[in-house]
Design an enzyme around this catalytic site. Structure first.
Site, PDB file in Angstrom:
ATOM      1  NE  ARG A  61      -5.713  22.401   4.585  1.00 60.84           N
ATOM      2  CZ  ARG A  61      -5.873  21.181   5.021  1.00 60.84           C
ATOM      3  NH1 ARG A  61      -7.092  20.605   4.487  1.00 60.84           N
ATOM      4  NH2 ARG A  61      -5.665  20.388   6.101  1.00 60.84           N
ATOM      5  CB  THR A  62       0.590  25.129   3.419  1.00 63.59           C
ATOM      6  OG1 THR A  62      -0.455  25.586   4.151  1.00 63.59           O
ATOM      7  CG2 THR A  62       1.532  26.219   3.325  1.00 63.59           C
ATOM      8  NE  ARG A 111       2.937  24.894   7.925  1.00 59.57           N
ATOM      9  CZ  ARG A 111       1.477  24.747   7.749  1.00 59.57           C
ATOM     10  NH1 ARG A 111       0.909  23.595   7.981  1.00 59.57           N
ATOM     11  NH2 ARG A 111       0.831  25.366   7.049  1.00 59.57           N
ATOM     12  CG  HIS A 139      -0.356  29.923   7.494  1.00 56.44           C
ATOM     13  ND1 HIS A 139       0.223  30.020   6.233  1.00 56.44           N
ATOM     14  CD2 HIS A 139      -1.171  28.966   7.696  1.00 56.44           C
ATOM     15  CE1 HIS A 139       0.185  29.018   5.655  1.00 56.44           C
ATOM     16  NE2 HIS A 139      -0.734  28.203   6.175  1.00 56.44           N
TER      17      HIS A 139
HETATM   18  N1   CP Z   1      -4.320  25.895   6.098  1.00 55.87           N
HETATM   19  C1   CP Z   1      -3.058  25.043   6.361  1.00 55.87           C
HETATM   20  O1   CP Z   1      -2.131  25.691   6.936  1.00 55.87           O
HETATM   21  O2   CP Z   1      -3.423  23.932   6.076  1.00 55.87           O
HETATM   22  P1   CP Z   1      -2.376  22.650   6.178  1.00 55.87           P
HETATM   23  O3   CP Z   1      -1.829  22.551   7.647  1.00 55.87           O
HETATM   24  O4   CP Z   1      -2.865  21.425   5.871  1.00 55.87           O
HETATM   25  O5   CP Z   1      -0.965  23.312   5.441  1.00 55.87           O
END
Ligand code: CP
Length: 330
Positions: A61-62, A111, A139
């Site tokens: 997602r991010t 990240r 986050h």
């Molecule tokens: N919510 C979130 O951080 O999802 P991802 O780890 O897929 O980025």
């Protein structure tokens, strides 16, 4: 349009933002979201800028959300992962980002598995640093998109009971949610087995966060439930007897959801482990706003990128319309 003076260079965590700054980002995300309904979902606000997505931990997602956010603001994007970078040959994180900056990158979206990684590079580069999740620390854009989704559905924060249910101890999402929601006026209840809750939360959050180990009590009268997955990759010891027992005692199912208010909404930052912390019946129910969170995430991240650049505040759709007209020459 008035230019806001005191914006930070970086977004490292919601702990470091004021209530007014959080509200400014959330308000500006509303016109950004209106763009998504148009045939041309793009404005030229960051044309000529380059956004580097530096993801040293897995993400669905991010990473995609930041990439789409940057592209919808007309920025160029580049992507780098630990597995294909010179980190594999022993290069340090600071050297990696300094090399990216030498290639005139304007934003570093990081990240990393280490708490404080974004703070570490913040003072080393002139580029805007955005923390896309650092260890169990913060986050911030997830916290902002969760707050945006709650406001979108509830129209307020004051007086809301928000339950964060799951592995609080290892969750950066829980921390960013607690910082944002308590500043915005909600009351937060964190619920988990005692081994999955860090000490001192009521003091840190000045009484605006309550700790509970009893799920039925915690969910009673909730307006919002934010369910978190067990961060097994961050747990260094056995903190519960078994995953099956965790599901039985703390998993969100329909009968537990019925303890909350009838119009309670259910959030989950993803990735979900269906059948562990949440049942499919809940995740796919009409009370679930999990996919709304994903859509809202793009608007919120557009707002963050635009805001960090020191652009004038946008709070009305007409401002985005102006930007769109510049692009299409209408
Ligand atoms: N919510 C979130 O951080 O999802 P991802 O780890 O897929 O980025």
């Amino acid at each position: 349009m008035k230019k806001t003076e005191s914006r930070p260079k970086d977004l490292l965590g919601l702990e470091y933002l004021t209530k007014a700054q959080i509200e400014e980002i959330l308000n500006q995300a509303k016109p950004m979201k209106q763009l998504f309904t148009r045939s041309v979902k793009k404005v030229p606000a960051l044309r000529g800028k380059t956004v580097a997505l530096v993801f040293f931990e897995p993400s669905t997602r991010t990473r995609i959300s930041f990439e789409l956010a940057a592209k919808r603001l007309s920025a160029d994007t580049i992507s780098i992962a630990a597995s294909t970078s010179s980190v594999q040959k022993g290069e340090s994180l600071i050297d990696t980002v300094k090399n990216l900056e030498a290639m005139n990158v304007d934003y570093l979206i990081l990240r990393h598995s280490s708490s404080g990684a974004a703070n570490l590079i913040s003072g080393e580069v002139k580029a805007h640093v955005v923390n896309a999740g650092d260890g169990a620390h913060e986050h911030p854009t997830q916290g902002l998109l969760d707050a945006f989704t709650i406001f979108d559905k509830k129209g307020r924060f004051d007086g809301l009971k928000v339950v964060i249910l799951g592995d609080i101890a290892h969750s950066r999402v829980a921390r960013s949610n607690m910082w944002a929601l308590t500043k915005l006026g909600a009351h937060v209840v964190v619920c988990a087995p005692p081994t999955l809750i860090p000490p001192g939360l009521p003091d840190i959050f000045e009484g605006k966060v309550t700790v509970s180990n009893k799920v039925d009590e915690a969910l009673e009268g909730a307006d919002v439930i934010n369910v978190l997955r067990l961060q097994l990759e961050r747990q260094k010891e056995n903190l519960m007897p078994s995953i099956r027992e965790y599901t039985e005692l703390y998993g969100l199912n329909l009968s537990r959801l019925a303890l909350a208010k009838r119009d309670c909404i259910v959030l989950h930052p993803g990735p979900m482990n269906r059948g562990v912390e949440i049942t499919s019946e809940v995740a796919d129910s009409h009370q679930s706003v999990i996919l709304n969170q994903v859509t809202n995430g793009i608007a919120v991240r557009m707002s963050v990128l635009y805001w960090l650049a020191g652009n004038p505040s946008l709070s009305h759709s007409s401002h985005v319309e102006e930007l769109s007209r510049m692009e299409t020459g209408q």
